[in-house]
Design an enzyme around this catalytic site. Structure first.
Site, PDB file in Angstrom:
ATOM      1  N   ASP A  86      -5.664   7.927  -4.855  1.00 38.55           N
ATOM      2  CA  ASP A  86      -6.336   9.098  -3.875  1.00 38.55           C
ATOM      3  C   ASP A  86      -7.346   8.931  -3.345  1.00 38.55           C
ATOM      4  O   ASP A  86      -6.438  10.088  -2.294  1.00 38.55           O
ATOM      5  CB  ASP A  86      -6.762   9.685  -5.074  1.00 38.55           C
ATOM      6  CG  ASP A  86      -7.406  11.470  -5.192  1.00 38.55           C
ATOM      7  OD1 ASP A  86      -7.826  11.616  -6.429  1.00 38.55           O
ATOM      8  OD2 ASP A  86      -6.155  11.523  -4.761  1.00 38.55           O
ATOM      9  N   ASN A 128      -7.033  13.047  -9.438  1.00 43.65           N
ATOM     10  CA  ASN A 128      -7.553  13.439 -10.556  1.00 43.65           C
ATOM     11  C   ASN A 128      -7.413  14.985 -11.045  1.00 43.65           C
ATOM     12  O   ASN A 128      -7.289  15.258 -10.199  1.00 43.65           O
ATOM     13  CB  ASN A 128      -8.718  12.953 -10.688  1.00 43.65           C
ATOM     14  CG  ASN A 128      -9.642  13.912  -9.125  1.00 43.65           C
ATOM     15  OD1 ASN A 128     -10.590  14.691  -9.363  1.00 43.65           O
ATOM     16  ND2 ASN A 128     -10.763  12.808  -8.806  1.00 43.65           N
ATOM     17  N   SER A 184      -2.380   6.112 -13.475  1.00 43.37           N
ATOM     18  CA  SER A 184      -3.727   5.682 -14.950  1.00 43.37           C
ATOM     19  C   SER A 184      -4.183   4.088 -15.151  1.00 43.37           C
ATOM     20  O   SER A 184      -5.160   3.775 -16.448  1.00 43.37           O
ATOM     21  CB  SER A 184      -2.542   5.856 -15.782  1.00 43.37           C
ATOM     22  OG  SER A 184      -3.312   7.695 -16.455  1.00 43.37           O
ATOM     23  N   THR A 185      -3.655   3.451 -13.795  1.00 48.53           N
ATOM     24  CA  THR A 185      -3.543   1.376 -14.422  1.00 48.53           C
ATOM     25  C   THR A 185      -5.123   0.935 -13.852  1.00 48.53           C
ATOM     26  O   THR A 185      -5.156  -0.066 -14.157  1.00 48.53           O
ATOM     27  CB  THR A 185      -2.653   0.907 -13.698  1.00 48.53           C
ATOM     28  OG1 THR A 185      -2.224   0.590 -12.682  1.00 48.53           O
ATOM     29  CG2 THR A 185      -1.291   1.119 -15.276  1.00 48.53           C
ATOM     30  N   GLY A 186      -5.736   2.510 -12.988  1.00 47.24           N
ATOM     31  CA  GLY A 186      -6.757   1.634 -12.519  1.00 47.24           C
ATOM     32  C   GLY A 186      -8.251   2.010 -12.780  1.00 47.24           C
ATOM     33  O   GLY A 186      -8.359   1.588 -14.265  1.00 47.24           O
ATOM     34  N   ASP A 201       0.889  -1.150   0.087  1.00 45.13           N
ATOM     35  CA  ASP A 201      -0.067  -0.046   0.377  1.00 45.13           C
ATOM     36  C   ASP A 201       1.123   1.139   0.103  1.00 45.13           C
ATOM     37  O   ASP A 201       2.120   1.543   0.766  1.00 45.13           O
ATOM     38  CB  ASP A 201      -0.483   0.549   0.965  1.00 45.13           C
ATOM     39  CG  ASP A 201      -2.277   1.295   1.399  1.00 45.13           C
ATOM     40  OD1 ASP A 201      -3.185   0.951   2.228  1.00 45.13           O
ATOM     41  OD2 ASP A 201      -1.413   2.074   0.848  1.00 45.13           O
ATOM     42  N   ILE A 202       0.771   1.809  -0.927  1.00 42.39           N
ATOM     43  CA  ILE A 202       1.465   3.075  -1.825  1.00 42.39           C
ATOM     44  C   ILE A 202       1.413   4.269  -0.349  1.00 42.39           C
ATOM     45  O   ILE A 202       2.588   4.376   0.534  1.00 42.39           O
ATOM     46  CB  ILE A 202       1.461   4.502  -2.301  1.00 42.39           C
ATOM     47  CG1 ILE A 202       2.826   4.934  -2.576  1.00 42.39           C
ATOM     48  CG2 ILE A 202       0.022   4.821  -2.224  1.00 42.39           C
ATOM     49  CD1 ILE A 202       2.882   5.327  -4.439  1.00 42.39           C
ATOM     50  N   TYR A 224      -8.506   4.981 -14.815  1.00 38.04           N
ATOM     51  CA  TYR A 224      -8.046   4.750 -16.193  1.00 38.04           C
ATOM     52  C   TYR A 224      -7.618   4.559 -16.568  1.00 38.04           C
ATOM     53  O   TYR A 224      -7.202   4.546 -18.532  1.00 38.04           O
ATOM     54  CB  TYR A 224      -7.362   6.401 -16.130  1.00 38.04           C
ATOM     55  CG  TYR A 224      -7.740   7.479 -15.349  1.00 38.04           C
ATOM     56  CD1 TYR A 224      -9.269   7.952 -15.071  1.00 38.04           C
ATOM     57  CD2 TYR A 224      -6.550   9.038 -14.756  1.00 38.04           C
ATOM     58  CE1 TYR A 224      -9.358   9.149 -14.022  1.00 38.04           C
ATOM     59  CE2 TYR A 224      -6.981   9.654 -14.754  1.00 38.04           C
ATOM     60  CZ  TYR A 224      -8.105  10.009 -14.071  1.00 38.04           C
ATOM     61  OH  TYR A 224      -8.670  11.427 -13.181  1.00 38.04           O
ATOM     62  N   GLY A 233      -9.113   4.879  -5.012  1.00 36.28           N
ATOM     63  CA  GLY A 233      -7.574   4.273  -5.600  1.00 36.28           C
ATOM     64  C   GLY A 233      -7.339   4.410  -4.403  1.00 36.28           C
ATOM     65  O   GLY A 233      -7.155   5.033  -3.260  1.00 36.28           O
TER      66      GLY A 233
HETATM   67  N1  APR Z   1      -1.269   1.641  -3.288  1.00 34.03           N
HETATM   68  C1  APR Z   1      -0.428   0.950  -3.474  1.00 34.03           C
HETATM   69  N2  APR Z   1      -1.108   1.311  -5.252  1.00 34.03           N
HETATM   70  C2  APR Z   1      -2.887   1.105  -5.356  1.00 34.03           C
HETATM   71  C3  APR Z   1      -3.798   1.666  -3.897  1.00 34.03           C
HETATM   72  C4  APR Z   1      -2.893   1.852  -3.163  1.00 34.03           C
HETATM   73  N3  APR Z   1      -2.882   2.333  -1.758  1.00 34.03           N
HETATM   74  N4  APR Z   1      -4.552   1.410  -4.252  1.00 34.03           N
HETATM   75  C5  APR Z   1      -4.902   1.643  -5.638  1.00 34.03           C
HETATM   76  N5  APR Z   1      -4.042   1.685  -6.355  1.00 34.03           N
HETATM   77  C6  APR Z   1      -3.555   1.409  -7.728  1.00 34.03           C
HETATM   78  C7  APR Z   1      -4.678   0.147  -8.497  1.00 34.03           C
HETATM   79  O1  APR Z   1      -4.313  -1.113  -9.045  1.00 34.03           O
HETATM   80  C8  APR Z   1      -4.261   0.571 -10.003  1.00 34.03           C
HETATM   81  O2  APR Z   1      -2.583   0.089 -10.275  1.00 34.03           O
HETATM   82  O3  APR Z   1      -2.370   2.397  -8.323  1.00 34.03           O
HETATM   83  C9  APR Z   1      -3.392   1.974  -9.850  1.00 34.03           C
HETATM   84  C10 APR Z   1      -3.902   3.053 -10.187  1.00 34.03           C
HETATM   85  O4  APR Z   1      -5.388   2.978  -9.670  1.00 34.03           O
HETATM   86  P1  APR Z   1      -6.463   4.440  -9.894  1.00 34.03           P
HETATM   87  O5  APR Z   1      -6.465   4.479  -8.145  1.00 34.03           O
HETATM   88  O6  APR Z   1      -7.890   3.949 -10.012  1.00 34.03           O
HETATM   89  O7  APR Z   1      -5.611   5.728 -10.165  1.00 34.03           O
HETATM   90  P2  APR Z   1      -6.007   6.063 -12.229  1.00 34.03           P
HETATM   91  O8  APR Z   1      -6.155   5.167 -12.594  1.00 34.03           O
HETATM   92  O9  APR Z   1      -4.746   7.027 -12.075  1.00 34.03           O
HETATM   93  O10 APR Z   1      -7.297   6.792 -11.695  1.00 34.03           O
HETATM   94  C11 APR Z   1      -7.550   8.723 -11.579  1.00 34.03           C
HETATM   95  O11 APR Z   1      -8.933   7.012  -9.974  1.00 34.03           O
HETATM   96  O12 APR Z   1      -9.489   7.597  -7.995  1.00 34.03           O
HETATM   97  C12 APR Z   1      -9.802   7.835  -8.528  1.00 34.03           C
HETATM   98  O13 APR Z   1      -9.603  10.163  -7.701  1.00 34.03           O
HETATM   99  C13 APR Z   1      -8.036   9.248  -9.110  1.00 34.03           C
HETATM  100  O14 APR Z   1     -10.284   9.982 -10.009  1.00 34.03           O
HETATM  101  C14 APR Z   1      -8.793   9.766  -9.943  1.00 34.03           C
HETATM  102  C15 APR Z   1      -8.271   7.964 -10.733  1.00 34.03           C
END
Ligand code: APR
Length: 176
Positions: free
Chosen positions: A34, A24, A122-124, A10-11, A126, A32
């Site tokens: 954020d 975002n 961007s891999t979640g 977890d980051i 997005y 996610g």
């Molecule tokens: N620690 C590390 N990695 C994480 C965590 C965490 N706590 N939570 C999620 N991830 C991973 C996800 O599995 C994915 O591989 O981080 C990656 C990015 O996923 P997202 O958080 O969904 O980010 P992204 O795809 O860039 O989308 C951004 O999502 O949460 C909203 O406000 C954010 O609108 C923005 C969008």
């Protein structure tokens, strides 16, 4: 030369100088990464984000850019918010994704941050395909030759993402 490390976890648990947030453009939180960063970072973090929106970033942070705030209650000094591009199979937005990493390193250098934790931007939500995102991310950080950042730690949230980054990094290092 930046040492690139990969870890699964977890980051928000990372004890580093700066944690990069997959934000975002509103900078006001989301799901996610954020959501996790704002939940753990606490009100101070959101307050500084609101100040950014009230000031220089009145229209929000554009994709590919990065801006820093306090890390609040996270075990870090700063959060570097960057906005990844949404995946599009009709338009090549690779440059914008690479810019997220380059700009985050530039902001880290401005802060004097030496250790930086990156999510897979961007891999979640997005929807950017993991393998392509890993190639873009690792190449951008590897090629950032002027940064003073000593450790760029990619923190992957699950085994699949970790394995994709590890395989991609192995292949990039072989290519030299
Ligand atoms: N620690 C590390 N990695 C994480 C965590 C965490 N706590 N939570 C999620 N991830 C991973 C996800 O599995 C994915 O591989 O981080 C990656 C990015 O996923 P997202 O958080 O969904 O980010 P992204 O795809 O860039 O989308 C951004 O999502 O949460 C909203 O406000 C954010 O609108 C923005 C969008």
């Amino acid at each position: 030369m930046t040492n690139i490390t990969l870890s699964m976890g977890d980051i928000t648990d990372q004890t580093v100088d700066a944690v990069v947030n997959a934000a975002n453009s509103s900078l006001l939180g989301g799901g996610g990464v954020d959501g996790a960063i704002h939940r753990r970072g606490g009100p101070e973090l959101l307050r500084e984000c609101r100040e950014l929106r009230a000031g220089h970033y009145g229209n929000g942070l554009p994709a590919g850019r990065a801006v820093a705030t306090t890390a609040g209650l996270l075990p870090a000094r700063w959060v570097i918010h960057t906005v990844g591009p949404v995946w599009s199979d009709g338009e090549d937005r690779s440059g914008t994704l690479a810019s997220c990493y380059r700009e985050s390193l530039r902001v880290a250098d401005e802060l004097g941050a030496r250790t930086v934790a990156f999510p897979a931007v961007s891999t979640g939500v997005y929807r950017w395909p993991l393998e392509d995102a890993a190639r873009i991310a690792l190449t951008a950080v590897r090629d950032a030759e002027t940064t003073a950042v000593t450790e760029a730690r990619f923190v992957l949230f699950d085994q699949d993402a970790y394995d994709v980054f590890a395989r991609t990094w192995e292949a990039l290092r072989k290519d030299g």
